[in-house]
Motif scaffolding. Structure first.
Motif, mmCIF file in Angstrom:
data_model
loop_
_atom_site.group_PDB
_atom_site.id
_atom_site.type_symbol
_atom_site.label_atom_id
_atom_site.label_comp_id
_atom_site.label_asym_id
_atom_site.label_seq_id
_atom_site.Cartn_x
_atom_site.Cartn_y
_atom_site.Cartn_z
ATOM 1 N N GLY A 1 0.802 -1.220 0.000
ATOM 2 C CA GLY A 1 0.000 0.000 0.000
ATOM 3 C C GLY A 1 0.834 1.268 0.000
ATOM 4 O O GLY A 1 1.995 1.272 0.428
ATOM 5 N N VAL A 2 0.231 2.347 -0.494
ATOM 6 C CA VAL A 2 0.830 3.677 -0.449
ATOM 7 C C VAL A 2 -0.188 4.609 0.192
ATOM 8 O O VAL A 2 -1.343 4.670 -0.233
ATOM 9 C CB VAL A 2 1.211 4.190 -1.856
ATOM 10 C CG1 VAL A 2 1.760 5.606 -1.774
ATOM 11 C CG2 VAL A 2 2.231 3.260 -2.508
ATOM 12 N N PHE A 3 0.261 5.328 1.225
ATOM 13 C CA PHE A 3 -0.635 6.209 1.969
ATOM 14 C C PHE A 3 0.044 7.559 2.150
ATOM 15 O O PHE A 3 1.263 7.627 2.310
ATOM 16 C CB PHE A 3 -0.967 5.599 3.341
ATOM 17 C CG PHE A 3 -1.494 4.195 3.255
ATOM 18 C CD1 PHE A 3 -2.844 3.963 3.072
ATOM 19 C CD2 PHE A 3 -0.627 3.110 3.318
ATOM 20 C CE1 PHE A 3 -3.331 2.671 2.973
ATOM 21 C CE2 PHE A 3 -1.102 1.811 3.217
ATOM 22 C CZ PHE A 3 -2.464 1.585 3.045
ATOM 23 N N GLY A 4 -0.755 8.644 2.112
ATOM 24 C CA GLY A 4 -0.096 9.943 2.210
ATOM 25 C C GLY A 4 -1.043 11.101 2.408
ATOM 26 O O GLY A 4 -2.224 10.932 2.732
ATOM 27 N N VAL A 5 -0.480 12.295 2.171
ATOM 28 C CA VAL A 5 -1.209 13.537 2.396
ATOM 29 C C VAL A 5 -0.557 14.616 1.525
ATOM 30 O O VAL A 5 0.628 14.492 1.164
ATOM 31 C CB VAL A 5 -1.153 13.930 3.897
ATOM 32 C CG1 VAL A 5 0.263 14.318 4.318
ATOM 33 C CG2 VAL A 5 -2.135 15.048 4.220
ATOM 34 N N ILE B 1 3.241 13.880 0.078
ATOM 35 C CA ILE B 1 4.084 13.185 1.047
ATOM 36 C C ILE B 1 3.428 11.838 1.310
ATOM 37 O O ILE B 1 2.261 11.774 1.702
ATOM 38 C CB ILE B 1 4.212 13.965 2.363
ATOM 39 C CG1 ILE B 1 4.815 15.350 2.120
ATOM 40 C CG2 ILE B 1 5.056 13.198 3.370
ATOM 41 C CD1 ILE B 1 4.817 16.229 3.367
ATOM 42 N N SER B 2 4.172 10.756 1.106
ATOM 43 C CA SER B 2 3.561 9.442 1.255
ATOM 44 C C SER B 2 4.541 8.446 1.851
ATOM 45 O O SER B 2 5.751 8.695 1.923
ATOM 46 C CB SER B 2 3.087 8.924 -0.106
ATOM 47 O OG SER B 2 4.188 8.756 -0.985
ATOM 48 N N VAL B 3 4.005 7.305 2.302
ATOM 49 C CA VAL B 3 4.833 6.164 2.704
ATOM 50 C C VAL B 3 4.399 4.956 1.888
ATOM 51 O O VAL B 3 3.197 4.730 1.673
ATOM 52 C CB VAL B 3 4.726 5.865 4.213
ATOM 53 C CG1 VAL B 3 5.347 6.987 5.029
ATOM 54 C CG2 VAL B 3 3.286 5.606 4.639
ATOM 55 N N ALA B 4 5.384 4.214 1.401
ATOM 56 C CA ALA B 4 5.127 2.982 0.662
ATOM 57 C C ALA B 4 5.451 1.800 1.560
ATOM 58 O O ALA B 4 6.504 1.755 2.194
ATOM 59 C CB ALA B 4 5.972 2.938 -0.608
ATOM 60 N N VAL B 5 4.539 0.841 1.625
ATOM 61 C CA VAL B 5 4.662 -0.287 2.548
ATOM 62 C C VAL B 5 5.411 -1.445 1.895
ATOM 63 O O VAL B 5 5.157 -1.818 0.746
ATOM 64 C CB VAL B 5 3.265 -0.764 2.991
ATOM 65 C CG1 VAL B 5 3.375 -2.004 3.884
ATOM 66 C CG2 VAL B 5 2.527 0.360 3.710
ATOM 67 N N SER B 6 6.357 -2.015 2.662
ATOM 68 C CA SER B 6 7.038 -3.243 2.246
ATOM 69 C C SER B 6 7.407 -4.016 3.507
ATOM 70 O O SER B 6 6.927 -3.692 4.595
ATOM 71 C CB SER B 6 8.279 -2.932 1.394
ATOM 72 O OG SER B 6 9.211 -2.165 2.130
ATOM 73 N N GLY B 7 8.282 -5.007 3.393
ATOM 74 C CA GLY B 7 8.684 -5.792 4.553
ATOM 75 C C GLY B 7 8.096 -7.183 4.520
ATOM 76 O O GLY B 7 7.789 -7.726 3.453
ATOM 77 N N ALA B 8 7.890 -7.771 5.716
ATOM 78 C CA ALA B 8 7.408 -9.155 5.788
ATOM 79 C C ALA B 8 6.251 -9.311 6.766
ATOM 80 O O ALA B 8 5.887 -10.443 7.123
ATOM 81 C CB ALA B 8 8.556 -10.083 6.180
#
Length: 207
Positions: free
Chosen positions: A109-113, A182-189
């Motif tokens: 997901g990508v979430f932001g403002v 301005i956003s955050v992109a989700v990754s990881g496990a």
């Protein structure tokens, strides 16, 4: 007005202190090498300037007014109130917050403002809403889709719990203009479902 000449033999020399029991009026320029003090009145320069090269100008119960100029100082302290009309705010920090509603790795997901301020992103905080599972959640901060240098927040799975706070301190590619994304992109496990986090971005204003 009385001049303090105690440090000068014979009363001659450069004045280092000017004491005033009333107001000190200057039609041109009053220059104070170490300090300019008005113990019971005000310091007024009706047509000139007040220059304190090594000292301070302090108005503990009054005002300092610069109708046509400016006040330049590393620190400005207002003991009662500070009124700035039509001023540009530079150097103060503001924050914007938004929800990263799904921080499972599979969501990508990508979430932001949209940024309401111009300035530099100096911190990115996350507040975890649910414990993670399997692996870490990684949130990469972006401005208009471009990754911010050192803007990655890693929320660790081990020991994770509601209320965990994590932070990143960006070092480059962190300048924003009003209206930038301005956003955050989700990754990881992380596999926890549901799992989410609140994101707070701190901006040092340039305007």
């Amino acid at each position: 007005v009385s001049c303090d000449l105690t440090s000068f033999a014979g009363g001659a020399g450069l004045f280092t202190t000017l004491h005033a029991t009333g107001a000190v009026l200057g039609d041109t320029t009053i220059t104070a090498g170490t300090g300019l003090r008005a113990t019971t009145g005000g310091v007024t320069a009706s047509a000139g300037n007040i220059v304190a090269t090594l000292g301070n100008i302090t108005a503990s119960a009054g005002n300092v007014t610069a109708p046509l100029g400016g006040v330049s100082a590393a620190t400005v302290t207002a003991t009662t109130s500070l009124v700035a009309t039509g001023a540009t705010i530079v150097g103060l920090t503001e924050s914007v917050s938004f929800s990263a509603a799904n921080i499972r790795a599979a969501s990508a997901g990508v979430f932001g403002v949209a940024s309401p301020y111009a300035g530099t992103i100096v911190k990115v905080y996350t507040w975890l809403n649910q414990a993670l599972a399997t692996g870490d959640a990684v949130l990469t901060t972006n401005i208009n889709g471009v990754a911010v240098t050192d803007g990655v927040v890693t929320i660790t799975n081990a020991g994770s719990a509601v209320g965990d706070v994590d932070v990143a301190t960006p070092t480059a590619l962190n300048i924003v203009a009003v209206g930038d994304s301005i956003s955050v992109a989700v990754s990881g496990a992380n596999t926890a479902n549901p799992s989410s986090a609140q994101v707070t971005v701190v901006i040092r204003r340039s305007a």
